[in-house]
Write a protein that holds these residues in place. Structure first.
Motif, short mmCIF file in Angstrom:
data_model
loop_
_atom_site.label_atom_id
_atom_site.label_comp_id
_atom_site.label_asym_id
_atom_site.label_seq_id
_atom_site.Cartn_x
_atom_site.Cartn_y
_atom_site.Cartn_z
N ALA A 50 20.14 10.90 -24.77
CA ALA A 50 19.56 11.66 -25.68
C ALA A 50 18.31 11.24 -26.05
CB ALA A 50 20.37 11.93 -26.78
N LEU A 51 18.02 10.23 -26.31
CA LEU A 51 16.75 9.48 -26.34
C LEU A 51 15.81 9.46 -25.55
CD1 LEU A 51 17.91 6.32 -28.55
CD2 LEU A 51 16.77 8.29 -29.49
N GLU A 52 16.33 9.31 -24.32
CA GLU A 52 15.68 9.39 -23.04
C GLU A 52 14.92 11.00 -22.72
OE1 GLU A 52 15.82 8.61 -18.12
OE2 GLU A 52 17.36 8.21 -19.58
N LEU A 53 15.80 12.10 -23.32
CA LEU A 53 15.71 13.08 -22.96
C LEU A 53 14.43 13.41 -23.79
CD1 LEU A 53 16.13 16.22 -22.21
CD2 LEU A 53 17.70 16.46 -23.97
N ILE A 54 14.48 13.07 -25.20
CA ILE A 54 13.29 13.26 -25.97
C ILE A 54 12.18 12.73 -25.59
CG2 ILE A 54 12.76 12.85 -28.57
CD1 ILE A 54 14.72 14.95 -28.33
N SER A 55 12.18 11.35 -25.06
CA SER A 55 11.05 10.74 -24.72
C SER A 55 10.28 11.54 -23.64
CB SER A 55 11.55 9.38 -24.36
OG SER A 55 10.39 8.64 -23.67
N VAL A 56 11.15 12.22 -22.79
CA VAL A 56 10.50 12.77 -21.49
C VAL A 56 9.93 14.14 -22.01
CG1 VAL A 56 11.43 14.15 -19.42
CG2 VAL A 56 12.45 11.84 -19.86
N LEU A 57 10.55 14.67 -22.84
CA LEU A 57 9.82 16.06 -23.48
C LEU A 57 8.82 15.77 -24.36
CD1 LEU A 57 13.43 17.91 -24.32
CD2 LEU A 57 11.82 18.24 -22.30
N GLU A 58 8.75 14.85 -25.14
CA GLU A 58 7.60 14.44 -25.79
C GLU A 58 6.45 14.28 -25.07
OE1 GLU A 58 9.02 12.28 -30.08
OE2 GLU A 58 8.92 11.14 -28.28
N LYS A 59 6.75 13.40 -24.00
CA LYS A 59 5.51 13.23 -22.93
C LYS A 59 5.26 14.61 -22.12
CE LYS A 59 6.81 8.47 -21.97
NZ LYS A 59 7.61 7.63 -21.02
N GLU A 60 6.13 15.31 -21.69
CA GLU A 60 5.83 16.73 -21.25
C GLU A 60 4.95 17.58 -22.10
OE1 GLU A 60 6.06 19.49 -18.20
OE2 GLU A 60 6.83 17.48 -17.87
N PHE A 61 5.39 17.82 -23.31
CA PHE A 61 4.90 18.73 -24.07
C PHE A 61 3.74 18.09 -24.97
CE2 PHE A 61 8.95 20.57 -23.28
CZ PHE A 61 8.51 21.85 -22.95
N GLY A 62 3.44 16.81 -24.74
CA GLY A 62 2.34 16.01 -25.50
C GLY A 62 2.56 16.09 -26.96
N VAL A 63 3.54 15.86 -27.54
CA VAL A 63 3.88 15.81 -28.94
C VAL A 63 4.70 14.53 -29.39
CG1 VAL A 63 4.00 18.60 -29.10
CG2 VAL A 63 6.07 17.04 -28.83
N GLU A 64 4.75 14.24 -30.46
CA GLU A 64 5.67 13.15 -31.04
C GLU A 64 6.61 13.98 -32.21
OE1 GLU A 64 5.66 9.38 -30.88
OE2 GLU A 64 4.06 9.40 -29.33
N LEU A 65 7.85 13.87 -32.08
CA LEU A 65 8.78 14.58 -32.95
C LEU A 65 8.75 13.84 -34.23
CD1 LEU A 65 11.74 15.90 -31.02
CD2 LEU A 65 9.79 17.13 -31.81
N ALA A 66 8.42 12.60 -34.37
CA ALA A 66 8.14 11.65 -35.56
C ALA A 66 7.18 12.24 -36.10
CB ALA A 66 8.00 10.40 -35.30
N ASP A 67 6.10 12.99 -35.68
CA ASP A 67 5.09 13.57 -36.48
C ASP A 67 5.03 14.87 -37.21
OD1 ASP A 67 3.64 11.06 -35.86
OD2 ASP A 67 2.45 11.93 -34.25
N THR A 68 6.51 15.40 -36.71
CA THR A 68 6.74 16.68 -37.33
C THR A 68 7.95 16.78 -38.23
OG1 THR A 68 8.71 17.31 -35.66
CG2 THR A 68 6.25 17.64 -34.65
N ASP A 69 8.28 18.06 -38.87
CA ASP A 69 9.56 17.88 -39.60
C ASP A 69 10.65 18.10 -38.95
OD1 ASP A 69 7.90 17.97 -41.84
OD2 ASP A 69 7.59 20.13 -41.84
N ILE A 70 10.69 18.10 -37.65
CA ILE A 70 11.89 18.14 -37.06
C ILE A 70 12.79 16.88 -36.96
CG2 ILE A 70 12.90 18.61 -34.50
CD1 ILE A 70 10.18 20.30 -34.14
N ARG A 71 14.19 17.03 -37.00
CA ARG A 71 14.90 15.67 -37.09
C ARG A 71 15.78 15.67 -35.92
NH1 ARG A 71 18.46 16.18 -41.98
NH2 ARG A 71 19.23 14.54 -41.03
N ILE A 72 15.54 14.72 -35.20
CA ILE A 72 16.39 14.38 -33.91
C ILE A 72 17.95 14.75 -34.19
CG2 ILE A 72 17.14 12.95 -32.02
CD1 ILE A 72 14.15 11.96 -32.37
N GLY A 73 18.55 14.23 -35.28
CA GLY A 73 19.97 14.49 -35.35
C GLY A 73 20.16 16.15 -35.61
N ASP A 74 19.39 16.96 -35.76
CA ASP A 74 19.64 18.54 -36.03
C ASP A 74 19.50 19.05 -34.54
OD1 ASP A 74 19.83 18.33 -38.84
OD2 ASP A 74 17.68 18.89 -38.92
N LEU A 75 19.27 18.34 -33.47
CA LEU A 75 19.23 18.86 -32.05
C LEU A 75 20.55 18.73 -31.67
CD1 LEU A 75 15.80 17.25 -30.78
CD2 LEU A 75 16.12 19.63 -32.15
#
Length: 91
Positions: A50-75
């Motif tokens: 799951a962490l690898e998925l988030i990392s791959v997607l952050e790179k793919e979309f050029g975003v950092e979920l830590a900089d948003t209101d999105i909580r990884i635990g809600d995914l």
């Protein structure tokens, strides 16, 4: 949003090639880890995948979920991830 779903699906299969080899149908309703509903499809990712998925997607979309209101635990489902990446990409 279909494009985001396709990117998420490719990322999941990249992390878990066995899902692609088995022809697993990855839909918005697919649970990432486990499902309370026995009829819900489950991908069975572990926490490292799951962490690898988030990392791959952050790179793919050029975003950092830590900089948003999105909580990884809600995914919890593929759809949750698609929504999060769509929202993060427009923030």
């Amino acid at each position: 949003m279909t494009e985001v779903l396709n990117v998420v699906t490719r990322a999941i299969i990249g992390i878990r090639p066995d899902l692609g080899e088995a022809g697993t149908d990855i839909t918005r309703d697919s649970a990432l880890f486990y499902a309370a509903d026995p009829d819900q499809p489950v991908l069975g990712l572990d926490s490292m995948e799951a962490l690898e998925l988030i990392s791959v997607l952050e790179k793919e979309f050029g975003v950092e979920l830590a900089d948003t209101d999105i909580r990884i635990g809600d995914l919890r489902t593929v759809g949750d991830v698609v929504e999060a990446m769509s929202m993060a990409g427009t923030a």
